[in-house]
Motif scaffolding. Structure first.
Motif, PDB file in Angstrom:
ATOM      1  N   GLY A  10      63.425  79.990  57.655  1.00  8.21           N
ATOM      2  CA  GLY A  10      63.638  79.805  59.089  1.00  8.21           C
ATOM      3  C   GLY A  10      62.654  78.814  59.675  1.00  8.21           C
ATOM      4  N   ALA A  11      63.033  78.258  60.832  1.00 13.06           N
ATOM      5  CA  ALA A  11      62.200  77.250  61.486  1.00 13.06           C
ATOM      6  C   ALA A  11      60.898  77.875  61.979  1.00 13.06           C
ATOM      7  N   PRO A  12      59.782  77.189  61.812  1.00 14.02           N
ATOM      8  CA  PRO A  12      58.509  77.723  62.329  1.00 14.02           C
ATOM      9  C   PRO A  12      58.494  77.736  63.850  1.00 14.02           C
ATOM     10  N   THR A  13      57.867  78.744  64.419  1.00 12.71           N
ATOM     11  CA  THR A  13      57.712  78.815  65.868  1.00 12.71           C
ATOM     12  C   THR A  13      56.544  77.938  66.309  1.00 12.71           C
ATOM     13  N   SER A  14      56.394  77.764  67.622  1.00 10.91           N
ATOM     14  CA  SER A  14      55.251  77.010  68.143  1.00 10.91           C
ATOM     15  C   SER A  14      53.944  77.672  67.737  1.00 10.91           C
ATOM     16  N   GLU A  15      53.912  79.004  67.749  1.00 14.04           N
ATOM     17  CA  GLU A  15      52.704  79.710  67.327  1.00 14.04           C
ATOM     18  C   GLU A  15      52.424  79.466  65.851  1.00 14.04           C
ATOM     19  N   ASP A  16      53.496  79.440  65.035  1.00 13.64           N
ATOM     20  CA  ASP A  16      53.311  79.134  63.612  1.00 13.64           C
ATOM     21  C   ASP A  16      52.659  77.771  63.438  1.00 13.64           C
ATOM     22  N   ARG A  17      53.120  76.783  64.185  1.00 16.62           N
ATOM     23  CA  ARG A  17      52.584  75.429  64.060  1.00 16.62           C
ATOM     24  C   ARG A  17      51.111  75.378  64.458  1.00 16.62           C
ATOM     25  N   LEU A  18      50.765  76.096  65.538  1.00 14.33           N
ATOM     26  CA  LEU A  18      49.370  76.111  65.977  1.00 14.33           C
ATOM     27  C   LEU A  18      48.471  76.768  64.933  1.00 14.33           C
ATOM     28  N   ARG A  19      48.913  77.911  64.436  1.00 17.58           N
ATOM     29  CA  ARG A  19      48.097  78.632  63.451  1.00 17.58           C
ATOM     30  C   ARG A  19      48.028  77.865  62.134  1.00 17.58           C
ATOM     31  N   ALA A  20      49.113  77.187  61.791  1.00 19.26           N
ATOM     32  CA  ALA A  20      49.091  76.379  60.570  1.00 19.26           C
ATOM     33  C   ALA A  20      48.099  75.230  60.705  1.00 19.26           C
ATOM     34  N   ALA A  21      48.047  74.609  61.885  1.00 19.69           N
ATOM     35  CA  ALA A  21      47.098  73.517  62.108  1.00 19.69           C
ATOM     36  C   ALA A  21      45.662  74.016  61.965  1.00 19.69           C
ATOM     37  N   LEU A  22      45.394  75.216  62.472  1.00 22.57           N
ATOM     38  CA  LEU A  22      44.044  75.774  62.358  1.00 22.57           C
ATOM     39  C   LEU A  22      43.723  76.123  60.909  1.00 22.57           C
ATOM     40  N   LEU A  23      44.692  76.686  60.199  1.00 28.92           N
ATOM     41  CA  LEU A  23      44.479  77.002  58.785  1.00 28.92           C
ATOM     42  C   LEU A  23      44.163  75.735  57.991  1.00 28.92           C
ATOM     43  N   TYR A  24      44.916  74.675  58.274  1.00 26.00           N
ATOM     44  CA  TYR A  24      44.691  73.411  57.580  1.00 26.00           C
ATOM     45  C   TYR A  24      43.298  72.877  57.895  1.00 26.00           C
ATOM     46  N   ALA A  25      42.901  72.968  59.168  1.00 23.59           N
ATOM     47  CA  ALA A  25      41.595  72.437  59.575  1.00 23.59           C
ATOM     48  C   ALA A  25      40.445  73.252  59.010  1.00 23.59           C
ATOM     49  N   ARG A  26      40.686  74.520  58.711  1.00 20.25           N
ATOM     50  CA  ARG A  26      39.623  75.351  58.133  1.00 20.25           C
ATOM     51  C   ARG A  26      39.385  75.002  56.672  1.00 20.25           C
ATOM     52  N   GLY A  27      40.332  74.296  56.073  1.00 23.49           N
ATOM     53  CA  GLY A  27      40.169  73.908  54.680  1.00 23.49           C
ATOM     54  C   GLY A  27      40.934  74.833  53.765  1.00 23.49           C
ATOM     55  N   THR A  28      41.556  74.255  52.769  1.00 20.78           N
ATOM     56  CA  THR A  28      42.364  75.046  51.839  1.00 20.78           C
ATOM     57  C   THR A  28      41.801  75.022  50.426  1.00 20.78           C
ATOM     58  N   GLY A  29      40.573  74.523  50.297  1.00 18.93           N
ATOM     59  CA  GLY A  29      39.955  74.477  48.972  1.00 18.93           C
ATOM     60  C   GLY A  29      39.401  75.816  48.557  1.00 18.93           C
ATOM     61  N   ALA A  30      38.831  75.843  47.365  1.00 22.48           N
ATOM     62  CA  ALA A  30      38.297  77.092  46.811  1.00 22.48           C
ATOM     63  C   ALA A  30      37.067  77.564  47.576  1.00 22.48           C
ATOM     64  N   VAL A  31      36.280  76.597  48.145  1.00 14.66           N
ATOM     65  CA  VAL A  31      35.068  76.953  48.879  1.00 14.66           C
ATOM     66  C   VAL A  31      35.274  76.657  50.356  1.00 14.66           C
ATOM     67  N   PRO A  32      35.265  77.675  51.241  1.00 16.86           N
ATOM     68  CA  PRO A  32      35.454  77.436  52.673  1.00 16.86           C
ATOM     69  C   PRO A  32      34.330  76.568  53.226  1.00 16.86           C
ATOM     70  N   PRO A  33      34.651  75.621  54.122  1.00 22.16           N
ATOM     71  CA  PRO A  33      33.604  74.777  54.708  1.00 22.16           C
ATOM     72  C   PRO A  33      32.700  75.587  55.630  1.00 22.16           C
ATOM     73  N   GLN A  34      31.447  75.159  55.734  1.00 20.16           N
ATOM     74  CA  GLN A  34      30.489  75.824  56.596  1.00 20.16           C
ATOM     75  C   GLN A  34      30.529  75.194  57.996  1.00 20.16           C
ATOM     76  N   GLY A  35      29.972  75.898  58.969  1.00 20.01           N
ATOM     77  CA  GLY A  35      29.870  75.346  60.315  1.00 20.01           C
ATOM     78  C   GLY A  35      30.867  75.968  61.267  1.00 20.01           C
ATOM     79  N   PRO A  36      30.910  75.442  62.506  1.00 19.92           N
ATOM     80  CA  PRO A  36      31.793  75.993  63.538  1.00 19.92           C
ATOM     81  C   PRO A  36      33.263  75.935  63.131  1.00 19.92           C
ATOM     82  N   GLU A  37      34.017  76.903  63.609  1.00 18.76           N
ATOM     83  CA  GLU A  37      35.444  76.960  63.330  1.00 18.76           C
ATOM     84  C   GLU A  37      36.192  75.897  64.139  1.00 18.76           C
ATOM     85  N   PRO A  38      37.312  75.385  63.617  1.00 17.28           N
ATOM     86  CA  PRO A  38      38.111  74.425  64.382  1.00 17.28           C
ATOM     87  C   PRO A  38      38.788  75.101  65.566  1.00 17.28           C
TER      88      PRO A  38
END
Length: 334
Positions: free
Chosen positions: A62-90
């Protein structure tokens, strides 16, 4: 069943802090749940999961909602690698943030092709077709809206303006931010200055308009304060001058029989702000040496605590009887 048959998405033991099944997951979260890359690829066949961004998946069809898009953008900005980046959250910024802040001129979330996310300058992250990465050396304190971290209005406006060339759209955003009481004019101009946007003619024109409107709104609130709290009528918008002497400066309201003046502090911070502040301080000190009490009011104080500001002015007027008489000054219309 053959290899072309869609695989029914397997529910994962992922839940949000509210206990609801999580619709989104990053590659890192999936690995932590024991889901292999091969299984992720299998789940992403037609009718299954969807990859919204690199390393970010919608765990249902199904099509992503606006909330899905916002949360996906934040997830992407937090980093998807094995080691989470340090510092303030996006945090969400730009037009998407302004839509969440409910600015009338901000387009609806469904109309936005890209969502802006604000991240620390040191974060190694690329913009994509649907996410624009905005970097800053000093992230502001986010505001939580609809359970999402969102940039304050002044910062969000500046980030939105940086990507706009339409002069009318810029003017509407700035005007809505001030007129709606979302932020002070000075704070808004400070953010635009910090991002070096005042070198753009259409932004400067919009700032001139919003400064004039911001001052007009503050003056209206000052008139309302005097009327609603029963203060004596002052002389409005006058210049003060020593008889036959130098000009002392203009004030927004003056009670000559009490020697009390009110100044609205609607200055816009600029790069030479310290010099302007020193000039204002010298004027105030000069007036007070002449026995004139100067009360400074800010637009924010007038908007959020008008009763307290009325009490400050009333106290200054009542204290006039206990002070030495002030020097005589000439009052002229400004």
């Amino acid at each position: 069943m053959n290899h072309n048959t869609p695989i029914t998405p397997r529910p994962l033991p992922l839940s949000s802090c509210t206990g609801r099944t999580q619709r989104l997951a990053s590659a890192q979260q999936l690995r932590a749940q024991g889901v292999s890359a091969a299984e992720v690829a299998a789940q992403c066949r037609p009718g299954g999961w969807q990859q919204l961004l690199p390393g970010v998946f919608l765990l249902q069809p199904g099509a992503p909602t606006s909330e899905d898009r916002l949360r996906a953008a934040l997830l992407y900005a937090r980093g998807t690698g094995a080691v989470p980046p340090q510092g303030p959250e996006p945090m969400i910024t730009g037009l998407a943030a302004l839509a969440l802040h409910r600015l009338p001129s901000a387009p609806p979330l469904t109309a936005l092709e890209r969502i802006d996310v604000l991240v620390p300058r040191t974060r190694r992250l690329r913009s994509t077709a649907s996410v624009r990465v905005v970097r800053t050396p000093e992230p502001p304190e986010p505001v939580e809206l609809t359970d999402l971290p969102v940039a304050p209005v002044a910062r969000a406006v500046a980030d939105a303006v940086s990507g706009l060339s339409d002069a009318e759209a810029v003017r509407r955003l700035l005007t809505d931010a001030v007129r709606g009481g979302h932020c002070e004019t000075g704070l808004l101009v400070r953010e635009l200055t910090r991002q070096r946007l005042l070198s753009r003619p259409h932004v400067v024109d919009a700032v001139d308009a919003v400064l004039a409107e911001g001052r007009s709104l503050s003056e209206e609130r000052l008139y309302s304060m005097v009327r609603e709290f029963g203060l004596p009528d002052p002389l409005w918008n006058v210049d003060l001058r020593l008889p036959g002497g130098p000009h002392l400066g203009g004030v927004d309201a003056y009670w000559p029989e009490h020697a009390v003046a009110v100044e609205l502090d609607t200055r816009a911070p600029q790069q030479d702000d310290e010099e302007l502040w020193n000039e204002c301080t010298r004027k105030r000190e000069h007036l007070e040496r002449l026995g004139i009490t100067v009360v400074h009011l800010t637009p924010r104080k007038l908007r959020e605590a008008m009763d307290q500001q009325a009490a400050v002015v009333c106290t200054a007027l009542m204290a006039a009887a206990d002070r030495k008489p002030a020097a005589y000054v000439v009052v002229l219309p400004r």
